[in-house]
Motif scaffolding. Structure first.
Motif, short mmCIF file in Angstrom:
data_model
loop_
_atom_site.label_atom_id
_atom_site.label_comp_id
_atom_site.label_asym_id
_atom_site.label_seq_id
_atom_site.Cartn_x
_atom_site.Cartn_y
_atom_site.Cartn_z
N UNK A 1 30.19 37.16 39.29
CA UNK A 1 29.92 35.82 38.74
C UNK A 1 29.11 35.81 37.73
N UNK A 2 27.94 36.53 38.20
CA UNK A 2 26.59 36.22 37.04
C UNK A 2 27.31 36.89 35.51
N UNK A 3 27.75 38.14 35.67
CA UNK A 3 28.25 38.89 34.48
C UNK A 3 29.45 38.26 33.85
N UNK A 4 30.29 38.12 34.84
CA UNK A 4 31.85 37.74 34.24
C UNK A 4 32.66 38.90 34.78
N UNK A 5 33.77 38.72 35.24
CA UNK A 5 34.57 39.68 35.48
C UNK A 5 34.93 40.85 34.47
N UNK A 6 35.46 40.29 33.25
CA UNK A 6 35.80 41.23 32.06
C UNK A 6 34.68 42.11 31.86
N UNK B 1 26.34 40.89 47.14
CA UNK B 1 25.66 41.17 45.98
C UNK B 1 26.80 41.61 44.77
N UNK B 2 27.79 42.43 45.27
CA UNK B 2 29.00 42.37 43.98
C UNK B 2 29.36 41.24 43.55
N UNK B 3 29.71 40.45 44.50
CA UNK B 3 30.38 39.14 44.26
C UNK B 3 29.45 38.30 43.21
N UNK B 4 28.22 38.37 43.50
CA UNK B 4 27.14 37.57 42.77
C UNK B 4 26.83 38.12 41.18
N UNK C 1 37.46 36.16 52.45
CA UNK C 1 37.00 35.68 51.20
C UNK C 1 36.82 36.62 50.13
N UNK C 2 35.91 37.89 50.54
CA UNK C 2 35.85 38.93 49.63
C UNK C 2 36.91 39.39 49.11
N UNK C 3 37.94 39.93 49.82
CA UNK C 3 39.35 40.32 49.34
C UNK C 3 40.03 39.40 48.33
N UNK C 4 39.93 38.08 48.53
CA UNK C 4 40.57 36.93 47.63
C UNK C 4 39.73 37.03 46.34
N UNK C 5 38.31 37.07 46.47
CA UNK C 5 37.75 37.38 45.32
C UNK C 5 38.06 38.53 44.53
N UNK C 6 38.05 39.70 45.13
CA UNK C 6 38.31 40.83 44.49
C UNK C 6 39.55 40.95 43.60
#
Length: 141
Positions: free
Chosen positions: A94-99, A88-91, A32-37
């Motif tokens: 998602x909170x800040x936005x990837x860009x 934590x990184x994923x959260x 899941x983490x790898x796909x999100x990254x």
């Protein structure tokens, strides 16, 4: 040698008070983490820099740790230690936005490159001072 912080990953890093995770939970999270990254456009090193920014330098990880986590090539204890940081990184993404976070990461990487270049230039200049120069004599141990 399960490299989490540049040394052996020891049991002190694992909070024994937390529930023991099933290995399949760790395996599923790693995928899941790898796909999100990848979906968010982050390289493994970008994740490390982002964690340093978000946790004010306290995340002492290396790119190898992220790579080995994704490949399930760490000990169970190291996997359990890394999982909350990566969650934590994923959260935060998602909170800040990837860009937004990627922009901060790339700015930090450029800042570090400039600092490294300055350090290298200073070292080069000091190494090229004449042998009897007082500044050179003081900078060498």
């Amino acid at each position: 040698n399960d490299d989490l912080t540049g040394s052996d990953c020891d049991e002190e890093l694992f909070d024994a008070g937390e529930d023991i995770l099933d290995i399949t939970v760790l395996e599923n999270f790693a995928r899941y983490f790898r796909k999100k990254r990848i979906h968010y456009g982050f390289k493994q090193y970008d994740v490390i820099v982002a964690l340093r920014i978000l946790r004010h330098g306290s995340a002492e990880l290396c790119q190898t740790s992220v790579s080995r986590f994704e490949k399930l090539n760490l000990s169970y204890m190291c996997m359990c230690t890394l999982k909350p940081l990566l969650e934590f990184w994923i959260q935060e993404v998602e909170k800040m936005g990837p860009a937004v976070l990627l922009k901060l990461v790339h700015e930090q990487i450029e800042k570090e490159k400039k600092e490294d270049n300055r350090r290298q230039l200073l070292t080069h200049d000091l190494d090229n001072l004449p042998t009897g120069h007082c500044l050179r004599a003081r900078t060498k141990p």
